[in-house]
Design a protein around this motif. Structure first.
Motif, PDB file in Angstrom:
ATOM      1  N   ALA A 158      38.521 -22.306 -13.551  1.00  0.00           N
ATOM      2  CA  ALA A 158      38.400 -23.765 -13.480  1.00  0.00           C
ATOM      3  C   ALA A 158      37.546 -24.163 -12.276  1.00  0.00           C
ATOM      4  N   ILE A 159      37.745 -23.465 -11.135  1.00  0.00           N
ATOM      5  CA  ILE A 159      36.956 -23.754  -9.930  1.00  0.00           C
ATOM      6  C   ILE A 159      35.491 -23.387 -10.158  1.00  0.00           C
ATOM      7  N   LEU A 160      35.231 -22.247 -10.789  1.00  0.00           N
ATOM      8  CA  LEU A 160      33.856 -21.848 -11.077  1.00  0.00           C
ATOM      9  C   LEU A 160      33.177 -22.853 -12.007  1.00  0.00           C
ATOM     10  N   ALA A 161      33.918 -23.310 -13.027  1.00  0.00           N
ATOM     11  CA  ALA A 161      33.341 -24.291 -13.961  1.00  0.00           C
ATOM     12  C   ALA A 161      33.051 -25.604 -13.250  1.00  0.00           C
ATOM     13  N   LEU A 162      33.974 -26.032 -12.373  1.00  0.00           N
ATOM     14  CA  LEU A 162      33.761 -27.262 -11.619  1.00  0.00           C
ATOM     15  C   LEU A 162      32.553 -27.123 -10.693  1.00  0.00           C
ATOM     16  N   GLY A 163      32.433 -25.962 -10.049  1.00  0.00           N
ATOM     17  CA  GLY A 163      31.287 -25.731  -9.165  1.00  0.00           C
ATOM     18  C   GLY A 163      29.975 -25.772  -9.923  1.00  0.00           C
ATOM     19  N   ALA A 164      29.955 -25.129 -11.099  1.00  0.00           N
ATOM     20  CA  ALA A 164      28.740 -25.139 -11.915  1.00  0.00           C
ATOM     21  C   ALA A 164      28.380 -26.556 -12.355  1.00  0.00           C
ATOM     22  N   PHE A 165      29.413 -27.367 -12.685  1.00  0.00           N
ATOM     23  CA  PHE A 165      29.163 -28.754 -13.095  1.00  0.00           C
ATOM     24  C   PHE A 165      28.591 -29.578 -11.945  1.00  0.00           C
ATOM     25  N   LEU A 166      29.204 -29.451 -10.749  1.00  0.00           N
ATOM     26  CA  LEU A 166      28.752 -30.245  -9.608  1.00  0.00           C
ATOM     27  C   LEU A 166      27.352 -29.840  -9.157  1.00  0.00           C
ATOM     28  N   LEU A 167      27.022 -28.549  -9.305  1.00  0.00           N
ATOM     29  CA  LEU A 167      25.694 -28.070  -8.903  1.00  0.00           C
ATOM     30  C   LEU A 167      24.687 -28.144 -10.053  1.00  0.00           C
ATOM     31  N   LYS A 168      25.125 -28.682 -11.167  1.00  0.00           N
ATOM     32  CA  LYS A 168      24.275 -28.840 -12.359  1.00  0.00           C
ATOM     33  C   LYS A 168      23.720 -27.485 -12.826  1.00  0.00           C
ATOM     34  N   LEU A 169      24.612 -26.487 -12.849  1.00  0.00           N
ATOM     35  CA  LEU A 169      24.229 -25.140 -13.268  1.00  0.00           C
ATOM     36  C   LEU A 169      24.916 -24.734 -14.566  1.00  0.00           C
ATOM     37  N   ASP A 193      24.227 -25.106 -17.656  1.00  0.00           N
ATOM     38  CA  ASP A 193      23.388 -24.517 -18.703  1.00  0.00           C
ATOM     39  C   ASP A 193      22.873 -23.131 -18.332  1.00  0.00           C
ATOM     40  N   ALA A 194      23.071 -22.737 -17.062  1.00  0.00           N
ATOM     41  CA  ALA A 194      22.554 -21.429 -16.625  1.00  0.00           C
ATOM     42  C   ALA A 194      23.498 -20.291 -16.997  1.00  0.00           C
ATOM     43  N   PHE A 195      24.704 -20.622 -17.362  1.00  0.00           N
ATOM     44  CA  PHE A 195      25.698 -19.602 -17.695  1.00  0.00           C
ATOM     45  C   PHE A 195      25.955 -19.558 -19.189  1.00  0.00           C
ATOM     46  N   SER A 196      26.228 -18.379 -19.682  1.00  0.00           N
ATOM     47  CA  SER A 196      26.645 -18.209 -21.069  1.00  0.00           C
ATOM     48  C   SER A 196      28.146 -18.469 -21.159  1.00  0.00           C
ATOM     49  N   ARG A 197      28.560 -19.371 -22.013  1.00  0.00           N
ATOM     50  CA  ARG A 197      29.987 -19.667 -22.171  1.00  0.00           C
ATOM     51  C   ARG A 197      30.727 -18.475 -22.783  1.00  0.00           C
ATOM     52  N   VAL A 198      30.047 -17.742 -23.650  1.00  0.00           N
ATOM     53  CA  VAL A 198      30.668 -16.551 -24.236  1.00  0.00           C
ATOM     54  C   VAL A 198      30.922 -15.518 -23.144  1.00  0.00           C
ATOM     55  N   TRP A 199      29.947 -15.361 -22.231  1.00  0.00           N
ATOM     56  CA  TRP A 199      30.136 -14.432 -21.109  1.00  0.00           C
ATOM     57  C   TRP A 199      31.341 -14.832 -20.273  1.00  0.00           C
ATOM     58  N   MET A 200      31.475 -16.117 -19.989  1.00  0.00           N
ATOM     59  CA  MET A 200      32.609 -16.594 -19.208  1.00  0.00           C
ATOM     60  C   MET A 200      33.934 -16.257 -19.902  1.00  0.00           C
ATOM     61  N   ALA A 201      33.997 -16.511 -21.212  1.00  0.00           N
ATOM     62  CA  ALA A 201      35.230 -16.256 -21.949  1.00  0.00           C
ATOM     63  C   ALA A 201      35.548 -14.758 -21.999  1.00  0.00           C
ATOM     64  N   LEU A 202      34.505 -13.940 -22.245  1.00  0.00           N
ATOM     65  CA  LEU A 202      34.736 -12.497 -22.304  1.00  0.00           C
ATOM     66  C   LEU A 202      35.131 -11.940 -20.936  1.00  0.00           C
ATOM     67  N   TRP A 203      34.502 -12.444 -19.864  1.00  0.00           N
ATOM     68  CA  TRP A 203      34.866 -11.983 -18.521  1.00  0.00           C
ATOM     69  C   TRP A 203      36.321 -12.350 -18.207  1.00  0.00           C
ATOM     70  N   PHE A 204      36.721 -13.561 -18.596  1.00  0.00           N
ATOM     71  CA  PHE A 204      38.103 -13.985 -18.369  1.00  0.00           C
ATOM     72  C   PHE A 204      39.071 -13.026 -19.064  1.00  0.00           C
ATOM     73  N   LEU A 205      38.812 -12.710 -20.336  1.00  0.00           N
ATOM     74  CA  LEU A 205      39.711 -11.856 -21.099  1.00  0.00           C
ATOM     75  C   LEU A 205      39.690 -10.406 -20.583  1.00  0.00           C
ATOM     76  N   ALA A 206      38.489  -9.904 -20.282  1.00  0.00           N
ATOM     77  CA  ALA A 206      38.377  -8.525 -19.795  1.00  0.00           C
ATOM     78  C   ALA A 206      39.041  -8.381 -18.428  1.00  0.00           C
ATOM     79  N   GLY A 207      38.807  -9.366 -17.558  1.00  0.00           N
ATOM     80  CA  GLY A 207      39.421  -9.333 -16.232  1.00  0.00           C
ATOM     81  C   GLY A 207      40.932  -9.415 -16.313  1.00  0.00           C
ATOM     82  N   LEU A 208      41.444 -10.294 -17.199  1.00  0.00           N
ATOM     83  CA  LEU A 208      42.890 -10.434 -17.345  1.00  0.00           C
ATOM     84  C   LEU A 208      43.506  -9.146 -17.884  1.00  0.00           C
ATOM     85  N   ALA A 209      42.837  -8.517 -18.846  1.00  0.00           N
ATOM     86  CA  ALA A 209      43.345  -7.260 -19.402  1.00  0.00           C
ATOM     87  C   ALA A 209      43.374  -6.162 -18.327  1.00  0.00           C
ATOM     88  N   ALA A 210      42.303  -6.071 -17.528  1.00  0.00           N
ATOM     89  CA  ALA A 210      42.237  -5.045 -16.482  1.00  0.00           C
ATOM     90  C   ALA A 210      43.304  -5.291 -15.419  1.00  0.00           C
TER      91      ALA A 210
END
Length: 521
Positions: free
Chosen positions: A139-150, A152-169
């Motif tokens: 949530a903090i990373l998403a808020l930071g990206a929104f405030l810095l207008k970034l 569109d620079a991130f893949s939302r699928v990457w964010m979701a997969l990183w969240f799931l992979a990190g949680l599993a690990a």
């Protein structure tokens, strides 16, 4: 002392100074020439129980933080390589986000108390806490990206997969970690084995206070007190009195003791000093109970076990991460030095064989950490039928027992090179107080009969070289002053240890060997 402004560190420093400065007047414990005090049946039984080495909870928590930090980094980069790289290559913004997320995650887990012994031991509720904290990081990373207008620079699928992979690990790691911590807890490796010094009502109140404190890591082994049973009951709060203070020193030599808790009031200065003068030579933490003291200092002036306050008198040297660093230093640098020294050792071995009959190596029993007997390796420098395994007679200048090759290797200390194998076996360190032979003497007196507090040099693992050696205090100890100066250097090293100090001593050792040879023969 003013109650509002007093600081217990001043009291602790004064006690330490009084103990060290007045060792000349202390009532000495048994010397190496006399048999150790006999333990009672119960104390002997407890000391004879198998006890596993302790594991520092600070190191365990730090290792868990590092492991989870790396898991988050690896999961983020793995998803980036698998999903983002084929389409976008390696934009730098992803590594920045991954490292930022990993740092935020560790801070969030720390805030959730996930690295306490209890947090590492249980994984049910902790995994839930971690999942919430991990979600908060995104949530903090998403808020930071929104405030810095970034955004569109991130893949939302990457964010979701990183969240799931990190949680599993993280989940898998926490389950495995909880299993290990529970096993270490059952075996007592995460406990501090404590002994109460001083019995009676004060000891009973302290024990009850420790029992009432939540989630402490203390396991009380028993009580030691010099007073008779009519003044100090044989059983206090369910714990037996195991012996007197001299027997406590022997008890701590035979089994693992991590903490000594002295229950005497700070006002009982004379008796307190009498106890500490006998106990300070042990490689343990010594704490003075402040639970029932009327004299109160600032809360931050105390250390705590649970909710119980203590005054720190002596700390065991080289613990927690310092111990890990020194262990790695010995293994890594020791292995490198052994590889470099192998050609020289081969030449010395051939020279010894050609010079005199007998084995190349000489094994000698010496006192190591906490007075444990270890077998130290040396190149043989004496004729085989005149070797002195106990060093009951020190080598003197022109000693006829020493071979021709022996004179050279002793003067250059090449005879000590096989002790690199002792380092890799964990019996010696590269740097530390030199281990002395069992019957080593100065002016026909055993070392501990010459120097009060001599055994304090055994609070750390002995070394191949040390502060005393590079200051010229090596070789023959034919006068009390020489062994006194050597012990003073050893105690200075123990009190001021650091990795840089070890590196300095190692670097200065060859120079010292070449320039200070007058006492080596």
């Amino acid at each position: 002392m003013n109650q509002a402004n007093g600081n217990h560190s001043d009291v602790a420093s004064a006690l330490r100074a009084a103990v060290v400065d007045t060792t000349a007047s202390m009532s000495r414990g048994p010397s190496r020439g006399a048999p150790p005090p006999e333990l009672g049946p119960l104390a002997k039984s407890i000391a004879g129980e198998k006890v596993d080495p302790a594991i520092s909870t600070i190191v365990v928590a730090g290792a868990a933080r590092l492991a989870e930090f790396l898991l988050i980094i690896v999961s983020g980069f793995a998803v980036q390589l698998g999903y983002v790289y084929p389409h976008e290559g390696m934009p730098v913004i992803y590594p920045v986000a991954i490292v930022t997320g990993a740092v935020l995650a560790i801070l969030a887990f720390q805030s959730a108390d996930s690295y306490s012994p209890h947090g590492l031991r249980s994984y049910g509720r902790q995994i839930g806490k971690l999942a919430v904290a991990w979600l908060g990081v995104f949530a903090i990373l998403a808020l930071g990206a929104f405030l810095l207008k970034l955004g569109d620079a991130f893949s939302r699928v990457w964010m979701a997969l990183w969240f799931l992979a990190g949680l599993a690990a993280l989940t898998a790691f926490r389950i495995a970690m909880a299993s290990m911590v529970r096993r270490w807890t059952r075996s007592g490796r995460l406990e501090r084995r404590a002994v109460i010094v001083g019995g009676g009502d004060r000891a009973a109140e302290l024990i009850e206070a420790i029992k009432a404190s939540p989630d402490t890591d203390i396991r009380i082994c028993g009580i030691f007190d010099d007073r008779s049973d009519d003044r100090s009951p044989p059983v206090v709060a369910g714990f037996p009195k195991l012996g007197n203070i001299d027997q406590l020193v022997e008890f701590a030599r035979r089994t693992r003791v991590d903490l000594l808790i002295v229950t005497l009031p700070i006002t009982a200065e004379e008796r307190l000093l009498e106890f500490l003068k006998k106990l300070w030579v042990l490689p343990v933490d010594i704490r003075l109970s402040a639970h029932t003291n009327r004299l109160r200092f600032r809360p931050r002036s105390y250390s705590y076990i649970g909710n119980v306050p203590f005054i720190d008198i002596f700390d065991k040297p080289i613990t927690d991460w310092d111990f890990v660093v020194k262990w790695l230093f010995d293994r890594v640098i020791g292995s490198a030095l052994l590889l470099l020294a192998l050609p020289v050792m081969a030449i010395v071995a051939i020279a010894i064989k050609l010079d005199s009959r007998g084995p190349v190596l000489f094994r000698q029993k010496r006192y190591g950490f906490n007075n444990e007997l270890i077998e130290v390796f040396k190149f043989r420098s004496m004729y085989v039928d005149q070797c002195d395994s106990t060093a009951s007679k020190l080598v003197t200048k022109g000693d006829p027992r020493v071979t021709r090759v022996g004179r050279f290797i002793r003067k250059t200390s090449l005879d000590e090179l096989p002790q690199l194998f002792n380092v890799l076996r964990g019996e010696l360190s590269l740097v530390g107080p030199r281990p002395h032979a069992l019957q080593a003497k100065a002016a026909e007196r055993l070392y501990d009969e010459v120097v009060d507090g001599y055994f304090a040099r055994h609070k750390v693992k002995p070394g191949i070289t040390g502060w005393a050696q590079i200051n010229g205090w090596r070789g023959e100890t034919d006068t009390p002053e020489k062994i006194q100066r050597r012990v003073e250097c050893d105690l200075y090293y123990i009190e001021n240890w650091s990795v840089l100090f070890d590196l300095y001593i190692l670097a200065m050792t060859p120079i010292s060997l070449l320039s200070k040879t007058e006492s080596a023969y």
